[in-house]
Design an enzyme around this catalytic site. Structure first.
Site, PDB file in Angstrom:
ATOM      1  N   VAL A  83      10.347   8.152  -6.918  1.00 20.69           N
ATOM      2  CA  VAL A  83      11.159   7.013  -6.460  1.00 20.69           C
ATOM      3  C   VAL A  83      11.733   6.294  -7.689  1.00 20.69           C
ATOM      4  O   VAL A  83      10.976   5.785  -8.529  1.00 20.69           O
ATOM      5  CB  VAL A  83      10.316   6.035  -5.618  1.00 20.69           C
ATOM      6  CG1 VAL A  83      11.178   4.867  -5.160  1.00 20.69           C
ATOM      7  CG2 VAL A  83       9.709   6.753  -4.414  1.00 20.69           C
ATOM      8  N   ASN A 125       4.487   6.682 -13.314  1.00 23.78           N
ATOM      9  CA  ASN A 125       5.194   7.951 -13.477  1.00 23.78           C
ATOM     10  C   ASN A 125       6.641   7.649 -13.857  1.00 23.78           C
ATOM     11  O   ASN A 125       7.289   6.806 -13.216  1.00 23.78           O
ATOM     12  CB  ASN A 125       5.143   8.751 -12.171  1.00 23.78           C
ATOM     13  CG  ASN A 125       3.726   9.157 -11.802  1.00 23.78           C
ATOM     14  OD1 ASN A 125       2.934   9.502 -12.671  1.00 23.78           O
ATOM     15  ND2 ASN A 125       3.394   9.103 -10.523  1.00 23.78           N
ATOM     16  N   HIS A 166       7.697   1.368 -10.547  1.00 23.89           N
ATOM     17  CA  HIS A 166       6.499   0.985  -9.784  1.00 23.89           C
ATOM     18  C   HIS A 166       5.265   1.375 -10.560  1.00 23.89           C
ATOM     19  O   HIS A 166       5.231   2.392 -11.245  1.00 23.89           O
ATOM     20  CB  HIS A 166       6.481   1.639  -8.405  1.00 23.89           C
ATOM     21  CG  HIS A 166       6.712   3.122  -8.408  1.00 23.89           C
ATOM     22  ND1 HIS A 166       7.960   3.681  -8.583  1.00 23.89           N
ATOM     23  CD2 HIS A 166       5.857   4.163  -8.277  1.00 23.89           C
ATOM     24  CE1 HIS A 166       7.871   4.992  -8.546  1.00 23.89           C
ATOM     25  NE2 HIS A 166       6.605   5.324  -8.374  1.00 23.89           N
ATOM     26  N   MET A 167       4.251   0.553 -10.448  1.00 23.37           N
ATOM     27  CA  MET A 167       2.952   0.827 -11.047  1.00 23.37           C
ATOM     28  C   MET A 167       1.993   1.171  -9.920  1.00 23.37           C
ATOM     29  O   MET A 167       1.850   0.411  -8.970  1.00 23.37           O
ATOM     30  CB  MET A 167       2.454  -0.420 -11.792  1.00 23.37           C
ATOM     31  CG  MET A 167       1.204  -0.183 -12.614  1.00 23.37           C
ATOM     32  SD  MET A 167       1.555   0.746 -14.115  1.00 23.37           S
ATOM     33  CE  MET A 167       2.148  -0.558 -15.194  1.00 23.37           C
ATOM     34  N   HIS A 168       1.359   2.348 -10.031  1.00 23.31           N
ATOM     35  CA  HIS A 168       0.307   2.699  -9.075  1.00 23.31           C
ATOM     36  C   HIS A 168      -0.986   2.047  -9.555  1.00 23.31           C
ATOM     37  O   HIS A 168      -1.357   2.177 -10.728  1.00 23.31           O
ATOM     38  CB  HIS A 168       0.062   4.216  -9.051  1.00 23.31           C
ATOM     39  CG  HIS A 168       1.209   5.037  -8.568  1.00 23.31           C
ATOM     40  ND1 HIS A 168       1.251   5.592  -7.305  1.00 23.31           N
ATOM     41  CD2 HIS A 168       2.355   5.429  -9.181  1.00 23.31           C
ATOM     42  CE1 HIS A 168       2.366   6.288  -7.171  1.00 23.31           C
ATOM     43  NE2 HIS A 168       3.051   6.215  -8.295  1.00 23.31           N
ATOM     44  N   ARG A 188       0.831  -1.205   0.000  1.00 25.13           N
ATOM     45  CA  ARG A 188       0.000   0.000   0.000  1.00 25.13           C
ATOM     46  C   ARG A 188       0.865   1.254   0.000  1.00 25.13           C
ATOM     47  O   ARG A 188       1.880   1.322   0.704  1.00 25.13           O
ATOM     48  CB  ARG A 188      -0.950  -0.011   1.204  1.00 25.13           C
ATOM     49  CG  ARG A 188      -1.937  -1.165   1.101  1.00 25.13           C
ATOM     50  CD  ARG A 188      -3.202  -0.969   1.921  1.00 25.13           C
ATOM     51  NE  ARG A 188      -4.122  -2.056   1.573  1.00 25.13           N
ATOM     52  CZ  ARG A 188      -4.991  -2.012   0.573  1.00 25.13           C
ATOM     53  NH1 ARG A 188      -5.089  -0.907  -0.171  1.00 25.13           N
ATOM     54  NH2 ARG A 188      -5.762  -3.027   0.306  1.00 25.13           N
ATOM     55  N   ASP A 189       0.434   2.242  -0.796  1.00 26.83           N
ATOM     56  CA  ASP A 189       1.135   3.527  -0.869  1.00 26.83           C
ATOM     57  C   ASP A 189       1.001   4.240   0.482  1.00 26.83           C
ATOM     58  O   ASP A 189      -0.062   4.239   1.095  1.00 26.83           O
ATOM     59  CB  ASP A 189       0.543   4.380  -1.989  1.00 26.83           C
ATOM     60  CG  ASP A 189       1.430   5.546  -2.354  1.00 26.83           C
ATOM     61  OD1 ASP A 189       1.983   5.562  -3.476  1.00 26.83           O
ATOM     62  OD2 ASP A 189       1.584   6.479  -1.514  1.00 26.83           O
ATOM     63  N   ILE A 190       2.081   4.862   0.915  1.00 24.81           N
ATOM     64  CA  ILE A 190       2.097   5.532   2.212  1.00 24.81           C
ATOM     65  C   ILE A 190       1.268   6.812   2.187  1.00 24.81           C
ATOM     66  O   ILE A 190       0.852   7.307   3.246  1.00 24.81           O
ATOM     67  CB  ILE A 190       3.565   5.815   2.636  1.00 24.81           C
ATOM     68  CG1 ILE A 190       3.695   5.887   4.139  1.00 24.81           C
ATOM     69  CG2 ILE A 190       4.121   7.039   1.967  1.00 24.81           C
ATOM     70  CD1 ILE A 190       5.142   5.840   4.624  1.00 24.81           C
TER      71      ILE A 190
HETATM   72  P1  DGP Z   1       6.095   8.404  -7.858  1.00 25.90           P
HETATM   73  O1  DGP Z   1       7.561   8.030  -7.816  1.00 25.90           O
HETATM   74  O2  DGP Z   1       5.901   9.898  -8.013  1.00 25.90           O
HETATM   75  O3  DGP Z   1       5.317   7.667  -8.887  1.00 25.90           O
HETATM   76  O4  DGP Z   1       5.432   8.046  -6.453  1.00 25.90           O
HETATM   77  C1  DGP Z   1       6.077   7.389  -5.410  1.00 25.90           C
HETATM   78  C2  DGP Z   1       5.025   6.923  -4.428  1.00 25.90           C
HETATM   79  O5  DGP Z   1       5.677   6.182  -3.429  1.00 25.90           O
HETATM   80  C3  DGP Z   1       4.237   8.039  -3.703  1.00 25.90           C
HETATM   81  O6  DGP Z   1       2.852   7.885  -4.014  1.00 25.90           O
HETATM   82  C4  DGP Z   1       4.481   7.799  -2.236  1.00 25.90           C
HETATM   83  C5  DGP Z   1       5.051   6.405  -2.187  1.00 25.90           C
HETATM   84  N1  DGP Z   1       6.035   6.195  -1.157  1.00 25.90           N
HETATM   85  C6  DGP Z   1       7.157   6.923  -0.951  1.00 25.90           C
HETATM   86  N2  DGP Z   1       7.857   6.432   0.072  1.00 25.90           N
HETATM   87  C7  DGP Z   1       7.168   5.350   0.519  1.00 25.90           C
HETATM   88  C8  DGP Z   1       7.386   4.412   1.575  1.00 25.90           C
HETATM   89  O7  DGP Z   1       8.360   4.445   2.308  1.00 25.90           O
HETATM   90  N3  DGP Z   1       6.436   3.440   1.726  1.00 25.90           N
HETATM   91  C9  DGP Z   1       5.349   3.359   0.930  1.00 25.90           C
HETATM   92  N4  DGP Z   1       4.482   2.364   1.180  1.00 25.90           N
HETATM   93  N5  DGP Z   1       5.105   4.216  -0.077  1.00 25.90           N
HETATM   94  C10 DGP Z   1       6.008   5.199  -0.265  1.00 25.90           C
END
Ligand code: DGP
Length: 125
Positions: free
Chosen positions: A106, A97, A110-112, A34-36
């Site tokens: 990041v 992204n 990764h796929m959202h 799950r996204d944080i």
């Molecule tokens: P992006 O690289 O912009 O596609 O998004 C990165 C996503 O990762 C963002 O929605 C927040 C998530 N995220 C960042 N750090 C962590 C973490 O430590 N744990 C989790 N579960 N999600 C994270």
């Protein structure tokens, strides 16, 4: 084509178990958690365990087994959360992204997977 992978990025640290995560599903080649900072009731990140920076890196250099495993996991999660239209769900959105224009924070592919509510139209800006 050269891709430089940062071994200290946050998802690499999650994969090494250095940072906890809320795991949704795990397979030989992939992890979903799950996204944080959730943007929808269901906001899950699906990542390969391999060191790929972004989708074009993954698509170009991952093995067939990794590519298949990734797609299957996304489909399984969509079904597991009840969002897959083929199983009566109301749908979801996939976002990868990528790079600067794609506003990727990041640098591990990764796929959202977002769902659980009516989403707005792409793109706002
Ligand atoms: P992006 O690289 O912009 O596609 O998004 C990165 C996503 O990762 C963002 O929605 C927040 C998530 N995220 C960042 N750090 C962590 C973490 O430590 N744990 C989790 N579960 N999600 C994270």
């Amino acid at each position: 084509m050269a891709y430089e992978y940062d071994n200290e990025n946050i998802f690499a640290r999650i994969l090494r178990g250095e940072i906890p995560n809320d795991t949704v599903m795990e397979s030989e080649y992939c992890l979903a958690f799950r996204d944080i900072q959730p943007q929808a009731p269901e906001h899950i990140l699906v990542i390969p365990k391999g060191a790929y920076v972004n989708f074009d890196h993954f698509g170009a250099e991952a093995s067939d087994a990794e590519l298949v495993d990734f797609s299957r996991m996304v489909a399984k999660i969509a079904q597991a959360i009840g969002a897959a239209p083929g199983a009566g769900g109301q749908g979801y959105r996939l976002i990868a992204n990528t790079g600067t224009h794609g506003v990727q924070d990041v640098p591990h592919f990764h796929m959202h997977l977002l769902g659980g509510r009516q989403l707005g139209r792409m793109l706002q800006t």
